[in-house]
Design a protein around this motif. Structure first.
Motif, PDB file in Angstrom:
ATOM      1  N   ALA A  86     -47.588  42.369  91.283  1.00  0.00           N
ATOM      2  CA  ALA A  86     -47.390  42.364  92.731  1.00  0.00           C
ATOM      3  C   ALA A  86     -48.118  41.153  93.306  1.00  0.00           C
ATOM      4  CB  ALA A  86     -47.920  43.655  93.353  1.00  0.00           C
ATOM      5  N   GLN A  87     -47.374  40.103  93.589  1.00  0.00           N
ATOM      6  CA  GLN A  87     -47.946  38.869  94.117  1.00  0.00           C
ATOM      7  C   GLN A  87     -47.247  38.478  95.406  1.00  0.00           C
ATOM      8  OE1 GLN A  87     -50.884  38.572  91.933  1.00  0.00           O
ATOM      9  NE2 GLN A  87     -50.509  36.534  92.685  1.00  0.00           N
ATOM     10  N   GLU A  88     -47.962  37.750  96.241  1.00  0.00           N
ATOM     11  CA  GLU A  88     -47.416  37.253  97.494  1.00  0.00           C
ATOM     12  C   GLU A  88     -47.751  35.778  97.622  1.00  0.00           C
ATOM     13  OE1 GLU A  88     -47.229  38.900 101.949  1.00  0.00           O
ATOM     14  OE2 GLU A  88     -49.243  38.816 101.128  1.00  0.00           O
ATOM     15  N   SER A  89     -46.777  34.987  98.038  1.00  0.00           N
ATOM     16  CA  SER A  89     -46.985  33.561  98.285  1.00  0.00           C
ATOM     17  C   SER A  89     -46.636  33.267  99.732  1.00  0.00           C
ATOM     18  CB  SER A  89     -46.082  32.711  97.388  1.00  0.00           C
ATOM     19  OG  SER A  89     -46.370  32.937  96.039  1.00  0.00           O
ATOM     20  N   THR A  90     -47.456  32.470 100.382  1.00  0.00           N
ATOM     21  CA  THR A  90     -47.174  32.071 101.763  1.00  0.00           C
ATOM     22  C   THR A  90     -47.359  30.563 101.895  1.00  0.00           C
ATOM     23  OG1 THR A  90     -49.475  32.465 102.437  1.00  0.00           O
ATOM     24  CG2 THR A  90     -47.911  34.276 102.769  1.00  0.00           C
ATOM     25  N   GLU A  91     -46.641  30.002 102.853  1.00  0.00           N
ATOM     26  CA  GLU A  91     -46.795  28.586 103.181  1.00  0.00           C
ATOM     27  C   GLU A  91     -46.607  28.446 104.678  1.00  0.00           C
ATOM     28  OE1 GLU A  91     -44.862  24.206 102.168  1.00  0.00           O
ATOM     29  OE2 GLU A  91     -44.140  25.976 101.114  1.00  0.00           O
ATOM     30  N   ASP A  92     -47.490  27.691 105.334  1.00  0.00           N
ATOM     31  CA  ASP A  92     -47.354  27.519 106.777  1.00  0.00           C
ATOM     32  C   ASP A  92     -46.737  26.159 107.105  1.00  0.00           C
ATOM     33  OD1 ASP A  92     -49.363  25.574 106.651  1.00  0.00           O
ATOM     34  OD2 ASP A  92     -50.913  26.904 107.426  1.00  0.00           O
ATOM     35  N   GLN A  98     -47.893  23.526 108.161  1.00  0.00           N
ATOM     36  CA  GLN A  98     -48.653  22.360 107.723  1.00  0.00           C
ATOM     37  C   GLN A  98     -48.655  22.241 106.201  1.00  0.00           C
ATOM     38  OE1 GLN A  98     -52.395  23.279 109.596  1.00  0.00           O
ATOM     39  NE2 GLN A  98     -51.863  22.132 111.440  1.00  0.00           N
ATOM     40  N   HIS A  99     -47.836  23.056 105.557  1.00  0.00           N
ATOM     41  CA  HIS A  99     -47.653  23.085 104.103  1.00  0.00           C
ATOM     42  C   HIS A  99     -48.920  23.488 103.359  1.00  0.00           C
ATOM     43  CE1 HIS A  99     -43.625  21.676 104.634  1.00  0.00           C
ATOM     44  NE2 HIS A  99     -44.071  20.672 105.367  1.00  0.00           N
ATOM     45  N   HIS A 100     -49.756  24.304 104.001  1.00  0.00           N
ATOM     46  CA  HIS A 100     -50.853  24.951 103.292  1.00  0.00           C
ATOM     47  C   HIS A 100     -50.258  26.164 102.593  1.00  0.00           C
ATOM     48  CE1 HIS A 100     -53.371  23.090 106.648  1.00  0.00           C
ATOM     49  NE2 HIS A 100     -53.665  22.436 105.541  1.00  0.00           N
ATOM     50  N   SER A 101     -50.460  26.268 101.308  1.00  0.00           N
ATOM     51  CA  SER A 101     -49.875  27.389 100.582  1.00  0.00           C
ATOM     52  C   SER A 101     -50.960  28.231  99.941  1.00  0.00           C
ATOM     53  CB  SER A 101     -48.878  26.900  99.538  1.00  0.00           C
ATOM     54  OG  SER A 101     -49.518  26.051  98.616  1.00  0.00           O
ATOM     55  N   GLU A 102     -50.610  29.473  99.686  1.00  0.00           N
ATOM     56  CA  GLU A 102     -51.539  30.413  99.091  1.00  0.00           C
ATOM     57  C   GLU A 102     -50.745  31.383  98.217  1.00  0.00           C
ATOM     58  OE1 GLU A 102     -55.037  33.498 100.517  1.00  0.00           O
ATOM     59  OE2 GLU A 102     -53.713  32.628 102.008  1.00  0.00           O
ATOM     60  N   ASN A 103     -51.288  31.710  97.071  1.00  0.00           N
ATOM     61  CA  ASN A 103     -50.673  32.682  96.170  1.00  0.00           C
ATOM     62  C   ASN A 103     -51.746  33.713  95.854  1.00  0.00           C
ATOM     63  OD1 ASN A 103     -49.567  34.088  93.955  1.00  0.00           O
ATOM     64  ND2 ASN A 103     -48.337  32.309  93.426  1.00  0.00           N
ATOM     65  N   LYS A 104     -51.483  34.978  96.150  1.00  0.00           N
ATOM     66  CA  LYS A 104     -52.505  36.007  95.974  1.00  0.00           C
ATOM     67  C   LYS A 104     -51.847  37.344  95.668  1.00  0.00           C
ATOM     68  CE  LYS A 104     -52.434  37.046 100.866  1.00  0.00           C
ATOM     69  NZ  LYS A 104     -53.134  37.237 102.083  1.00  0.00           N
ATOM     70  N   SER A 105     -52.655  38.295  95.257  1.00  0.00           N
ATOM     71  CA  SER A 105     -52.157  39.648  95.039  1.00  0.00           C
ATOM     72  C   SER A 105     -51.781  40.259  96.380  1.00  0.00           C
ATOM     73  CB  SER A 105     -53.222  40.518  94.388  1.00  0.00           C
ATOM     74  OG  SER A 105     -53.495  40.073  93.092  1.00  0.00           O
ATOM     75  N   ILE A 106     -50.748  41.093  96.385  1.00  0.00           N
ATOM     76  CA  ILE A 106     -50.382  41.795  97.609  1.00  0.00           C
ATOM     77  C   ILE A 106     -51.525  42.739  97.943  1.00  0.00           C
ATOM     78  CG2 ILE A 106     -48.740  43.405  98.668  1.00  0.00           C
ATOM     79  CD1 ILE A 106     -46.563  42.211  96.869  1.00  0.00           C
ATOM     80  N   SER A 107     -52.048  42.639  99.153  1.00  0.00           N
ATOM     81  CA  SER A 107     -53.258  43.372  99.504  1.00  0.00           C
ATOM     82  C   SER A 107     -53.023  44.866  99.740  1.00  0.00           C
ATOM     83  CB  SER A 107     -53.917  42.745 100.736  1.00  0.00           C
ATOM     84  OG  SER A 107     -52.991  42.719 101.806  1.00  0.00           O
ATOM     85  N   ASN A 108     -51.836  45.241 100.133  1.00  0.00           N
ATOM     86  CA  ASN A 108     -51.557  46.662 100.313  1.00  0.00           C
ATOM     87  C   ASN A 108     -50.718  47.145  99.128  1.00  0.00           C
ATOM     88  OD1 ASN A 108     -49.201  45.338 100.970  1.00  0.00           O
ATOM     89  ND2 ASN A 108     -49.411  45.676 103.146  1.00  0.00           N
ATOM     90  N   ASP A 109     -50.306  48.374  99.151  1.00  0.00           N
ATOM     91  CA  ASP A 109     -49.573  48.925  98.012  1.00  0.00           C
ATOM     92  C   ASP A 109     -48.075  49.022  98.270  1.00  0.00           C
ATOM     93  OD1 ASP A 109     -49.689  50.954  99.865  1.00  0.00           O
ATOM     94  OD2 ASP A 109     -50.152  52.524  98.419  1.00  0.00           O
ATOM     95  N   PHE A 110     -47.540  48.133  99.096  1.00  0.00           N
ATOM     96  CA  PHE A 110     -46.096  48.128  99.319  1.00  0.00           C
ATOM     97  C   PHE A 110     -45.589  46.723  99.621  1.00  0.00           C
ATOM     98  CE2 PHE A 110     -47.868  48.725 103.526  1.00  0.00           C
ATOM     99  CZ  PHE A 110     -47.073  47.948 104.347  1.00  0.00           C
TER     100      PHE A 110
END
Length: 185
Positions: free
Chosen positions: A129-135, A137-149
């Protein structure tokens, strides 16, 4: 005689039931063609429409050969205008569908007084369960999904949301999971 009756009941059910591949394609098409808001672009990937290496980039880790057939990736790209100009950000999530134990729908309200529906896939902790975001300004982040859904945002159509919920229940059940309808419990 009992076996004949049993066969007559099971054969039509097997012949006319929807395959896993058909269910995946239905989910993909409905998610991609029904964004939550006019300035969103949705995408959905299963093992048949993404390369394993690309899925690993979203997951932020290697995906085993036994995990890959069961992955689901969903995301959105957000733009500043309904004409899809001015990139604002993106979000994608990847999960292993075998870990899903409940699926529900929710009516959501956007800041601009528009409404849409989300489908929530609840999964067991410790699974992929991973989540990737990019804003913008092209700052990106890849992390575990913090909740359980995992939350999948789709248009303002309650019938579509319910059909997607049922399709996910069917798909995850096909993989051996016991999946509850979260709208009933």
């Amino acid at each position: 005689m009992k076996y004949l009756i049993l066969c007559l009941l099971l054969i039509p059910n097997h012949i006319f039931s929807q395959s896993v591949e058909d269910t995946k394609e239905f989910i993909r098409v409905k998610i991609e063609s029904n964004p939550a808001l006019p300035n969103y672009k949705n995408y959905a990937f299963f093992n048949f429409n993404i390369h394993k290496q690309d899925a690993e980039i979203i997951a932020g880790r290697p995906i085993s050969e036994t995990e890959f057939p069961y992955i689901f990736i969903c995301g959105s790209e957000m733009f500043l205008t309904e004409q899809m100009t001015g990139f604002f950000g993106s979000r994608s999530q990847i999960i292993d569908l075998r870990s899903v134990y409940k699926v529900s729908t929710n009516k959501e309200h956007a800041t601009n007084d528009k409404t849409y529906y989300s489908i929530s896939l609840y999964f067991n902790k410790g699974s992929l369960a991973q989540e990737s975001t990019e804003d913008y300004q092209h700052h990106s982040e890849n992390k575990s999904i913090s909740n359980d859904f995992m939350s999948i945002d789709v248009g303002n159509d309650p019938d579509l949301a319910n059909k997607l919920k049922l399709a996910f229940i069917h798909l995850c059940s096909s993989y051996g999971s016991t999946v509850k309808d979260g709208d009933l419990f």
